[in-house]
Design an enzyme around this catalytic site. Sequence first.
Site, mmCIF file in Angstrom:
data_model
loop_
_atom_site.group_PDB
_atom_site.id
_atom_site.type_symbol
_atom_site.label_atom_id
_atom_site.label_comp_id
_atom_site.label_asym_id
_atom_site.label_seq_id
_atom_site.Cartn_x
_atom_site.Cartn_y
_atom_site.Cartn_z
ATOM 1 N N VAL A 14 0.853 -1.189 0.000
ATOM 2 C CA VAL A 14 0.000 0.000 0.000
ATOM 3 C C VAL A 14 0.890 1.241 0.000
ATOM 4 O O VAL A 14 1.902 1.300 0.693
ATOM 5 C CB VAL A 14 -0.929 0.006 1.232
ATOM 6 N N MET A 16 1.563 5.210 0.833
ATOM 7 C CA MET A 16 1.140 6.218 1.806
ATOM 8 C C MET A 16 1.903 7.505 1.559
ATOM 9 O O MET A 16 3.119 7.486 1.357
ATOM 10 C CB MET A 16 1.418 5.712 3.231
ATOM 11 N N PRO A 17 1.221 8.667 1.582
ATOM 12 C CA PRO A 17 1.937 9.933 1.429
ATOM 13 C C PRO A 17 2.973 10.124 2.539
ATOM 14 O O PRO A 17 2.745 9.754 3.694
ATOM 15 C CB PRO A 17 0.821 10.982 1.520
ATOM 16 N N ALA A 18 4.106 10.733 2.184
ATOM 17 C CA ALA A 18 5.170 10.942 3.167
ATOM 18 C C ALA A 18 4.826 12.061 4.135
ATOM 19 O O ALA A 18 5.282 12.064 5.272
ATOM 20 C CB ALA A 18 6.485 11.247 2.456
ATOM 21 N N GLY A 20 1.759 14.674 5.918
ATOM 22 C CA GLY A 20 0.335 14.702 6.176
ATOM 23 C C GLY A 20 -0.026 15.630 7.303
ATOM 24 O O GLY A 20 0.836 16.263 7.932
ATOM 25 N N LEU A 21 -1.302 15.715 7.592
ATOM 26 C CA LEU A 21 -1.841 16.598 8.619
ATOM 27 C C LEU A 21 -2.337 15.779 9.801
ATOM 28 O O LEU A 21 -3.134 14.860 9.639
ATOM 29 C CB LEU A 21 -3.000 17.407 8.042
ATOM 30 N N TYR A 52 -8.723 11.930 20.166
ATOM 31 C CA TYR A 52 -8.660 13.360 19.864
ATOM 32 C C TYR A 52 -10.027 14.032 19.975
ATOM 33 O O TYR A 52 -10.119 15.242 20.122
ATOM 34 C CB TYR A 52 -8.126 13.604 18.441
ATOM 35 N N HIS A 110 -3.124 2.954 19.584
ATOM 36 C CA HIS A 110 -2.589 4.243 20.010
ATOM 37 C C HIS A 110 -1.425 4.108 20.988
ATOM 38 O O HIS A 110 -0.472 4.885 20.937
ATOM 39 C CB HIS A 110 -3.704 5.077 20.651
#
Length: 681
Positions: A14, A16-18, A20-21, A52, A110
Amino acid sequence: MTGPSPLLTLNNSVEMPAFGLDVYQSTPEETIPAVTTAIENGYRLIDTAAAYGNEKQVGEGIVRSGVDRGELFVTTKLWLTDYGYDSALRAFDTSLANLALDYLDLYLLHQPVPFAQDAWVASYKAAEKLLADGRVRAIGVSNHTPGLLRTLMDRTDVVPAVNQVELHPYFIQRELREVHAQFGIVTQSWSPIGGITLPSATTPPSALGLSPSTSSLRRRRLAQAARVRLQRLSRSPAQARGTGRPGVRCPLAENSSEEERQGGAIMRRAAGIRHRGIAAVAVLATVLTAAGCGTDSEPTGSRTTGSADTADSDGKDAPPKAPAGSLTWDFEHIADFSGELTDVAVLAEDDIWAVGTENNGESNAHLLHYDGTQWKREPLPEALGTTDYPPVLEEVGEEALWLRPQTYEEGAGVNPWARWDGTRWSAVPNPPPGNVGDFEAAGPDDIWARDGEQTAQHWDGTRWTTTRLPYGASDLAVVGPDDVWAVGSRSTGPGTELSYGERYGQPASMHWDGTSWKSVETPQARFEKPIPPEPSAGLGQVFVLDSGEVRAYGNNTFNHGEVENEPADEYIRLRWDGSKWVEQERAPGGCAVRTPMSQDDEGLFLDGNWYLADDGRCVKIKRRRLPLSTGARKGSNQSLWLKEIHRVPGTDEWLGAGHVQVNQSGDPFGAPVVVRLKRGG
């Protein structure tokens, strides 16, 4: 951020962007505009968590952005209060509903809970089911240390794709990143430009990954170069592509000062970018430590540092020049599917059984049998009934074998078990009730099964009797008739009191004397002041040597990532001297922190492919590389994971079962294997 984020390939292929927010500490009011603004500015990875309290607002921000769901990578996390198999599945459904999504890209545990191991492990197994069912594309963990990662992976099937931790130029987590590189786990930072662990005038150079001889002036120059590096990354996303990406030229590699190069190396370990127009929101950066600019060295290809590969340049097995006393795992059988073997039972050289699971996106189990001539896949016995998970093999005496279901459903009654008599499978007439954890058999008429944290069932040949333990137990072991030990932790009694009503869990041990379980005084464990947050100590394993000596293993740990100058986790190693628990003599080298899996006539097999000889030598067991015919490429990173090690009855031959994890670009896989121990040259 302008332009697309570089992509990282996880260990299940998969992408995944390196960058992120992350919306930690973002109020519900701030979250919706933060998410929409981030997506408008090119962010495609959005990270939240049940704890959160803003999952609904993240979902609303995604909807308002108008960007197609398939372009986004959404992460959320399971909180501790929902740990447990069924409760984790329910919590996932709640998170998915809050986010208004029909699937997740990444689901993380978590925090680790090392001394509520059953719930912790069951939660990850629930995540494995979600992965197998296609409801999440990848699973992983957060805030797990090297030791806790190994503990979790030893009891589960899927290697985490991600471990999200504190990582930045002032806290580079070298040991953790080395472990990640060995297993193909992506290191994801929740504090790429400086978190809670920040340097001071007294910060040692080693904390920054520098030589102890590095002067304070030079450290300031390196930090300045790191800041320059950060500014360049924030201005140029194209340069950020160089961090952690194999085959891409690293910025600052040429025409740079030595300070810039070393400062850049620090920043590559925590590549980050500035965020604009987004208040109270942290930015994630991901560092792939298995290859590319972010590495300190080439991966070893082994589970622990120092393991040797023994394949020649053509990928063919080549016998190593082994010194006297060396040990090597040779391949006995390589299964023809991608996955792993989770259990093995060796009744004789011509009667070997193994259980495996295939990584094909479905819940399934394979039962393999060796009859002395060939390995063959067998159907699961009808007597076992249906099961979504690989069953467990239990040797009862020298000739009997039981096969039990592995289930984590709450409130289950009596589950069907099957037994092998050497020729066929049939139903076990009186299997233990409930969901069995540990199962220990001294013989057909003396069996113990732990079916809860404080209950254990005993079979005396005629019936099962429920017994109550004084404290929560994580493991038990049978020494002999009316001589059984259990270990775990306690939350009451001496040493457990902390201020403000908090509790400091302490190691606990219990003994069955034939009539009842009795608590045994166990040494306390305690960090020096200031005590770190949420400390807890406990024992996770009890092991009986052939001599009858009882040993116990555990940890003293805490909730990492909340304070500066964290102490190291402490390993608890005890032995029973006949009247009291005393500390074990410290093992040398890599054996010091390992725990036993089995024992032969000359020493102990330890986890991580180590061997502790009776004469005190600590030996790393070598292993072969997979042949190219399996699909493993020459440059692939390979590591051997064994779940079980057993002696072939009546011989000095030893077999292990598990899998070889092959991490390679575009096509990572697990090869289920049975291995045989080879001694000497």
